[in-house]
Design a protein around this motif. Structure first.
Motif, PDB file in Angstrom:
ATOM      1  N   SER A 266       0.820  -1.215   0.000  1.00  0.00           N
ATOM      2  CA  SER A 266       0.000   0.000   0.000  1.00  0.00           C
ATOM      3  C   SER A 266       0.852   1.262   0.000  1.00  0.00           C
ATOM      4  O   SER A 266       0.438   2.298  -0.537  1.00  0.00           O
ATOM      5  N   ASN A 267       2.055   1.198   0.595  1.00  0.00           N
ATOM      6  CA  ASN A 267       2.907   2.388   0.604  1.00  0.00           C
ATOM      7  C   ASN A 267       3.269   2.836  -0.799  1.00  0.00           C
ATOM      8  O   ASN A 267       3.324   4.034  -1.094  1.00  0.00           O
ATOM      9  N   THR A 268       3.536   1.885  -1.681  1.00  0.00           N
ATOM     10  CA  THR A 268       3.917   2.242  -3.053  1.00  0.00           C
ATOM     11  C   THR A 268       2.769   2.950  -3.761  1.00  0.00           C
ATOM     12  O   THR A 268       2.990   3.861  -4.563  1.00  0.00           O
ATOM     13  N   ILE A 269       1.541   2.526  -3.472  1.00  0.00           N
ATOM     14  CA  ILE A 269       0.379   3.161  -4.098  1.00  0.00           C
ATOM     15  C   ILE A 269       0.125   4.545  -3.494  1.00  0.00           C
ATOM     16  O   ILE A 269      -0.161   5.512  -4.199  1.00  0.00           O
ATOM     17  N   MET A 270       0.220   4.648  -2.173  1.00  0.00           N
ATOM     18  CA  MET A 270      -0.180   5.886  -1.504  1.00  0.00           C
ATOM     19  C   MET A 270       0.914   6.947  -1.486  1.00  0.00           C
ATOM     20  O   MET A 270       0.628   8.149  -1.576  1.00  0.00           O
ATOM     21  N   MET A 271       2.191   6.531  -1.380  1.00  0.00           N
ATOM     22  CA  MET A 271       3.264   7.483  -1.127  1.00  0.00           C
ATOM     23  C   MET A 271       3.887   7.980  -2.423  1.00  0.00           C
ATOM     24  O   MET A 271       5.003   7.611  -2.795  1.00  0.00           O
ATOM     25  N   ASP A 272       3.168   8.827  -3.125  1.00  0.00           N
ATOM     26  CA  ASP A 272       3.692   9.447  -4.340  1.00  0.00           C
ATOM     27  C   ASP A 272       4.943  10.244  -3.977  1.00  0.00           C
ATOM     28  O   ASP A 272       4.916  11.099  -3.081  1.00  0.00           O
ATOM     29  N   PRO A 273       6.073   9.998  -4.658  1.00  0.00           N
ATOM     30  CA  PRO A 273       7.308  10.715  -4.308  1.00  0.00           C
ATOM     31  C   PRO A 273       7.174  12.234  -4.386  1.00  0.00           C
ATOM     32  O   PRO A 273       7.857  12.947  -3.646  1.00  0.00           O
ATOM     33  N   ILE A 274       6.316  12.722  -5.262  1.00  0.00           N
ATOM     34  CA  ILE A 274       6.146  14.175  -5.360  1.00  0.00           C
ATOM     35  C   ILE A 274       5.568  14.719  -4.055  1.00  0.00           C
ATOM     36  O   ILE A 274       5.977  15.766  -3.547  1.00  0.00           O
ATOM     37  N   MET A 275       4.608  14.001  -3.494  1.00  0.00           N
ATOM     38  CA  MET A 275       4.032  14.381  -2.210  1.00  0.00           C
ATOM     39  C   MET A 275       5.049  14.216  -1.092  1.00  0.00           C
ATOM     40  O   MET A 275       5.247  15.109  -0.264  1.00  0.00           O
ATOM     41  N   GLN A 276       5.734  13.076  -1.088  1.00  0.00           N
ATOM     42  CA  GLN A 276       6.606  12.722   0.019  1.00  0.00           C
ATOM     43  C   GLN A 276       7.832  13.622   0.120  1.00  0.00           C
ATOM     44  O   GLN A 276       8.250  14.011   1.214  1.00  0.00           O
ATOM     45  N   PHE A 277       8.427  13.958  -1.020  1.00  0.00           N
ATOM     46  CA  PHE A 277       9.693  14.674  -1.001  1.00  0.00           C
ATOM     47  C   PHE A 277       9.578  16.151  -1.342  1.00  0.00           C
ATOM     48  O   PHE A 277      10.537  16.908  -1.174  1.00  0.00           O
ATOM     49  N   GLN A 278       8.409  16.579  -1.840  1.00  0.00           N
ATOM     50  CA  GLN A 278       8.235  17.992  -2.164  1.00  0.00           C
ATOM     51  C   GLN A 278       7.152  18.661  -1.329  1.00  0.00           C
ATOM     52  O   GLN A 278       6.914  19.857  -1.456  1.00  0.00           O
ATOM     53  N   GLY A 279       6.478  17.870  -0.469  1.00  0.00           N
ATOM     54  CA  GLY A 279       5.465  18.448   0.416  1.00  0.00           C
ATOM     55  C   GLY A 279       4.254  18.979  -0.318  1.00  0.00           C
ATOM     56  O   GLY A 279       3.588  19.921   0.148  1.00  0.00           O
ATOM     57  N   ILE A 280       3.940  18.356  -1.459  1.00  0.00           N
ATOM     58  CA  ILE A 280       2.804  18.794  -2.271  1.00  0.00           C
ATOM     59  C   ILE A 280       1.644  17.822  -2.068  1.00  0.00           C
ATOM     60  O   ILE A 280       1.825  16.607  -2.075  1.00  0.00           O
ATOM     61  N   ARG A 281       0.441  18.343  -1.876  1.00  0.00           N
ATOM     62  CA  ARG A 281      -0.721  17.481  -1.718  1.00  0.00           C
ATOM     63  C   ARG A 281      -1.035  16.759  -3.027  1.00  0.00           C
ATOM     64  O   ARG A 281      -0.922  17.332  -4.117  1.00  0.00           O
ATOM     65  N   LYS A 282      -1.436  15.500  -2.880  1.00  0.00           N
ATOM     66  CA  LYS A 282      -1.816  14.680  -4.037  1.00  0.00           C
ATOM     67  C   LYS A 282      -3.124  13.959  -3.714  1.00  0.00           C
ATOM     68  O   LYS A 282      -3.425  13.713  -2.547  1.00  0.00           O
ATOM     69  N   PRO A 283      -3.910  13.580  -4.725  1.00  0.00           N
ATOM     70  CA  PRO A 283      -5.124  12.812  -4.448  1.00  0.00           C
ATOM     71  C   PRO A 283      -4.778  11.481  -3.773  1.00  0.00           C
ATOM     72  O   PRO A 283      -3.724  10.889  -4.036  1.00  0.00           O
ATOM     73  N   ASN A 284      -5.658  11.025  -2.890  1.00  0.00           N
ATOM     74  CA  ASN A 284      -5.485   9.747  -2.231  1.00  0.00           C
ATOM     75  C   ASN A 284      -5.933   8.651  -3.198  1.00  0.00           C
ATOM     76  O   ASN A 284      -7.116   8.485  -3.480  1.00  0.00           O
ATOM     77  N   ARG A 285      -4.994   7.882  -3.711  1.00  0.00           N
ATOM     78  CA  ARG A 285      -5.299   6.869  -4.719  1.00  0.00           C
ATOM     79  C   ARG A 285      -6.187   5.765  -4.164  1.00  0.00           C
ATOM     80  O   ARG A 285      -6.959   5.145  -4.911  1.00  0.00           O
ATOM     81  N   MET A 286      -6.070   5.479  -2.872  1.00  0.00           N
ATOM     82  CA  MET A 286      -6.921   4.458  -2.265  1.00  0.00           C
ATOM     83  C   MET A 286      -8.382   4.906  -2.271  1.00  0.00           C
ATOM     84  O   MET A 286      -9.281   4.133  -2.592  1.00  0.00           O
ATOM     85  N   LEU A 287      -8.622   6.156  -1.906  1.00  0.00           N
ATOM     86  CA  LEU A 287      -9.987   6.681  -1.933  1.00  0.00           C
ATOM     87  C   LEU A 287     -10.531   6.704  -3.360  1.00  0.00           C
ATOM     88  O   LEU A 287     -11.716   6.433  -3.589  1.00  0.00           O
TER      89      LEU A 287
END
Length: 251
Positions: free
Chosen positions: A80-101
């Protein structure tokens, strides 16, 4: 049927070769484990997009609109981490849509979702897959554990069909081949349990979710849990396409 999306079934390897005094570090991408499933679907006339794990971090669909390009989606041995943790969000602090939702909404509005077993499926090794802690726990047809759920069977273990008239079993006959392990899951009361394994653990289950459908397959669609006997079994070429046809409401 629209095309289907297969996600996961790949990994990278970094290894050190020791040659006497000297060492050489080598790396490579392993993604051949998707080939059996993809080939079975293509042989049945199903168009397939394949997204290996290292690309899924960046390119897994973010929205329901993007997911709607597919009749069904399968997650296989990808945490699930690979699906949820978009590197752009994780390393740039940018909000991304929740792929699980987005996947939950996609299914409830008519999409199909399958999860195949593996070391990074359901709960997975050391609970690293951790899908019981994600929104997918609501829509998958099985209850998942919150700890390591691997059931290793190096001696081989054979599932038993309990609902022979389910459409995904169409065209299969006789006893199933043996497997080398599976994830310990249990069908929800509202789901249909199709096959069991071990001491009444669920092997396959399906469920209607809103306008869509979900499916769980407790073992691997490739090696190592998916034995050579399973991959060579005539029924493999029937069951795998049937799962996606059922998710797409074509059978």
């Amino acid at each position: 049927m629209k095309k289907v999306l297969i996600v996961g079934e790949s990994w990278t390897v970094q290894e050190t070769h020791v040659k006497g005094f000297d060492t050489v570090d080598l790396g490579r991408l392993e993604q051949d484990s998707s080939s059996h499933l993809v080939e079975a679907l293509k042989n049945a006339g199903i168009e397939v997009d394949y997204l290996p794990s290292h690309l899924a971090q960046y390119h897994f669909p973010d929205t329901v609109e993007q997911l709607n390009e597919y009749s069904a989606i399968a997650l296989s041995d990808i945490g699930s981490n690979t699906i949820m943790m978009d590197p752009i969000m994780q390393f740039q602090g940018i909000r991304k849509p929740n792929r699980m939702l987005a996947m939950v909404d996609y299914v409830k509005n008519g999409g199909g979702l399958a999860m195949f077993g593996g070391y990074l499926s359901f709960s997975g090794i050391e609970n690293k897959a951790r899908y019981a802690m994600t929104p997918l726990a609501e829509i998958l047809p099985v209850e998942m554990l919150n700890y390591d759920d691997r059931m290793e069977h190096p001696e081989g273990i054979v599932p038993a069909v309990v609902k022979a008239d389910h459409p995904v079993l169409s065209g299969t006959e006789g006893e199933w081949p043996w497997f080398l392990g599976y994830n310990k899951i249990k069908a929800k009361p509202e789901a249909e349990e199709i096959a069991v394994i071990g001491k009444d653990d669920t092997f396959m289950a399906s469920m209607e979710v809103g306008k869509g459908r979900t499916f769980a397959f407790a073992s691997d669609c490739a090696m190592h849990w998916g034995s050579k006997a399973f991959l060579a079994w005539d029924g493999y070429q029937k069951v795998m396409p049937n799962i996606f046809k059922w998710l797409a409401k074509e059978i």
